[in-house]
Design an enzyme around this catalytic site. Structure first.
Site, PDB file in Angstrom:
ATOM      1  N   GLU A  12      -3.829  48.097 -36.959  1.00 51.72           N
ATOM      2  CA  GLU A  12      -4.997  48.865 -36.511  1.00 51.72           C
ATOM      3  C   GLU A  12      -4.888  49.279 -35.039  1.00 51.72           C
ATOM      4  O   GLU A  12      -5.890  49.607 -34.404  1.00 51.72           O
ATOM      5  CB  GLU A  12      -6.295  48.063 -36.739  1.00 51.72           C
ATOM      6  CG  GLU A  12      -6.549  47.618 -38.159  1.00 51.72           C
ATOM      7  CD  GLU A  12      -6.710  48.743 -39.181  1.00 51.72           C
ATOM      8  OE1 GLU A  12      -6.659  49.931 -38.786  1.00 51.72           O
ATOM      9  OE2 GLU A  12      -6.868  48.427 -40.369  1.00 51.72           O
ATOM     10  N   HIS A  16     -11.934  43.582 -34.077  1.00 48.46           N
ATOM     11  CA  HIS A  16     -12.168  43.932 -35.486  1.00 48.46           C
ATOM     12  C   HIS A  16     -12.098  42.663 -36.322  1.00 48.46           C
ATOM     13  O   HIS A  16     -11.248  41.806 -36.086  1.00 48.46           O
ATOM     14  CB  HIS A  16     -11.117  44.938 -35.961  1.00 48.46           C
ATOM     15  CG  HIS A  16     -11.068  45.115 -37.444  1.00 48.46           C
ATOM     16  ND1 HIS A  16     -12.116  45.659 -38.158  1.00 48.46           N
ATOM     17  CD2 HIS A  16     -10.105  44.819 -38.359  1.00 48.46           C
ATOM     18  CE1 HIS A  16     -11.787  45.685 -39.448  1.00 48.46           C
ATOM     19  NE2 HIS A  16     -10.578  45.178 -39.597  1.00 48.46           N
ATOM     20  N   HIS A  64     -13.814  40.708 -40.372  1.00 52.89           N
ATOM     21  CA  HIS A  64     -14.381  40.904 -41.712  1.00 52.89           C
ATOM     22  C   HIS A  64     -15.521  39.927 -41.999  1.00 52.89           C
ATOM     23  O   HIS A  64     -15.391  39.080 -42.886  1.00 52.89           O
ATOM     24  CB  HIS A  64     -13.282  40.707 -42.766  1.00 52.89           C
ATOM     25  CG  HIS A  64     -12.049  41.540 -42.588  1.00 52.89           C
ATOM     26  ND1 HIS A  64     -10.833  41.210 -43.141  1.00 52.89           N
ATOM     27  CD2 HIS A  64     -11.845  42.702 -41.921  1.00 52.89           C
ATOM     28  CE1 HIS A  64      -9.924  42.121 -42.831  1.00 52.89           C
ATOM     29  NE2 HIS A  64     -10.509  43.042 -42.071  1.00 52.89           N
ATOM     30  N   GLU A  80     -34.222  39.236 -31.688  1.00 56.93           N
ATOM     31  CA  GLU A  80     -33.411  39.625 -30.533  1.00 56.93           C
ATOM     32  C   GLU A  80     -32.421  40.762 -30.796  1.00 56.93           C
ATOM     33  O   GLU A  80     -31.772  41.238 -29.869  1.00 56.93           O
ATOM     34  CB  GLU A  80     -32.674  38.405 -29.994  1.00 56.93           C
ATOM     35  CG  GLU A  80     -33.674  37.349 -29.537  1.00 56.93           C
ATOM     36  CD  GLU A  80     -33.168  36.453 -28.423  1.00 56.93           C
ATOM     37  OE1 GLU A  80     -31.949  36.241 -28.383  1.00 56.93           O
ATOM     38  OE2 GLU A  80     -33.987  35.988 -27.636  1.00 56.93           O
ATOM     39  N   HIS A 128     -15.252  46.929 -45.736  1.00 61.03           N
ATOM     40  CA  HIS A 128     -14.074  46.391 -45.038  1.00 61.03           C
ATOM     41  C   HIS A 128     -14.460  45.401 -43.932  1.00 61.03           C
ATOM     42  O   HIS A 128     -14.035  44.246 -43.974  1.00 61.03           O
ATOM     43  CB  HIS A 128     -13.237  47.553 -44.462  1.00 61.03           C
ATOM     44  CG  HIS A 128     -11.977  47.123 -43.791  1.00 61.03           C
ATOM     45  ND1 HIS A 128     -10.766  47.746 -43.957  1.00 61.03           N
ATOM     46  CD2 HIS A 128     -11.731  46.098 -42.929  1.00 61.03           C
ATOM     47  CE1 HIS A 128      -9.830  47.124 -43.248  1.00 61.03           C
ATOM     48  NE2 HIS A 128     -10.403  46.122 -42.605  1.00 61.03           N
TER      49      HIS A 128
HETATM   50  O1  2HA Z   1      -5.067  43.276 -39.464  1.00 58.55           O
HETATM   51  O2  2HA Z   1      -7.929  43.514 -40.624  1.00 58.55           O
HETATM   52  O3  2HA Z   1      -7.838  46.097 -41.069  1.00 58.55           O
HETATM   53  C1  2HA Z   1      -5.629  43.170 -40.722  1.00 58.55           C
HETATM   54  C2  2HA Z   1      -6.834  43.990 -40.823  1.00 58.55           C
HETATM   55  C3  2HA Z   1      -6.662  45.400 -41.137  1.00 58.55           C
HETATM   56 ZN    ZN Z   2      -9.555  44.714 -41.347  1.00 58.77          ZN
END
Ligand code: 2HA
Ligand code: ZN
Length: 277
Positions: free
Chosen positions: A116, A139, A141, A169, A210
């Site tokens: 990414e 980033h 999940h 909040e 995602h």
């Molecule tokens: O690096 O999260 O979106 C693994 C991920 C790809």
């Molecule tokens: Zn990811």
């Protein structure tokens, strides 16, 4: 040269990654982080003229020319980073208008930066254009935010308003709201460009089905943004199927904004004295 493993920014990166894994946000190789570092600090720990190898990026980012980033590696597991930071992380400098990442430290297994990387670098460029103090792109999940993208309208105003109403909040922590991208193929320049475009107006961008992107001035701020949004999504997922008896009203959110001196995203609250839920 000082020992890079004792550099405060590296220690904080490893601690944050370890904490994210502990929160369950980064299964397997899920998630990635990049942090913009100052050349003066970097040169205390590495010889900035000793490039280990050049890694092509596959995109251009002229505004990031010469900038240094500490970044997670492709395919690396967050759970393992603390045991071998030099294998799982890399320190790169962008050159050639962003087309090349010059490796200065790390990726000892011969690896490269996260898949990414385009989304990270394009997001840094976008955030720096609106906030020169921006340093971090993160980033991951988180389960509840992800779950929410299966059952909630993806309209950015509607999504933000729901999160704001889940914890008092929220409107204070992320008054800029949450932007949302529909499902797109990850690891591409295209999703990078789309993320960068959406991250200009909000420090949080949800990738439907995602995960989420966060941007901030330091790791704590960015982690805290995602943590707060994920908590709100958790409350939503715990209550979405139940009759709603109480809520936080727009007038209450306006009072919060006034008291804590933040400006909620223009047009995201209903007009004064509306009782809209
Ligand atoms: O690096 O999260 O979106 C693994 C991920 C790809
Ligand atoms: Zn990811």
């Amino acid at each position: 040269m000082k020992n890079i493993l004792e550099a405060p920014s590296l220690i904080e990166m490893v601690r944050t990654i370890t904490n994210m894994y502990a929160h369950g946000w980064d299964e397997r190789n899920g998630g990635n982080i990049s942090v913009l570092l100052d050349e003066a600090k970097v040169s205390e720990y590495v010889d900035v003229n000793a490039v280990i190898r050049d890694i092509p990026t596959g995109f251009e980012a002229p505004s990031l020319e010469g900038k240094y980033f500490l970044v997670t590696g492709a395919g690396k597991y967050f759970k393992n980073v603390r045991y071998d930071p030099a294998c799982n992380l890399g320190l790169v400098r962008l050159a050639g208008g962003g087309r090349t990442a010059q490796l200065l430290w790390g990726f000892t297994g011969g690896d490269r930066f996260t898949s990414e990387f385009p989304a990270h670098m394009m997001s840094h460029a976008a955030r720096l254009s609106v906030d020169p103090a921006s340093r971090v792109v993160m980033h991951c999940h988180p389960a509840n935010l992800l779950a929410m993208t299966y059952v909630h309208d993806l309209d950015e105003r509607a999504f933000t308003r729901t999160l704001w109403r889940m914890c008092t909040e929220c409107v204070v922590v992320f008054p800029d709201g949450v932007n949302v991208l529909p499902w797109m193929l990850c690891g591409t320049n295209k999703i990078g460009e789309a993320t960068a475009e959406r991250i200009k107006t909000a420090r949080l961008v949800v990738w439907a089905q995602h995960g989420i992107y966060g941007a901030g001035r330091d790791l704590d701020e960015t982690f805290g943004l995602i943590e707060t949004a994920e908590k709100a999504a958790e409350i939503y997922m715990k209550t979405a199927h139940l009759p709603r008896i109480n809520t936080i009203t727009d007038d209450q959110m306006r009072r919060l904004a006034e008291h804590f001196k933040v400006t909620p995203r223009e047009g995201f609250l209903e007009n004064k004295s509306s009782s809209a839920v």
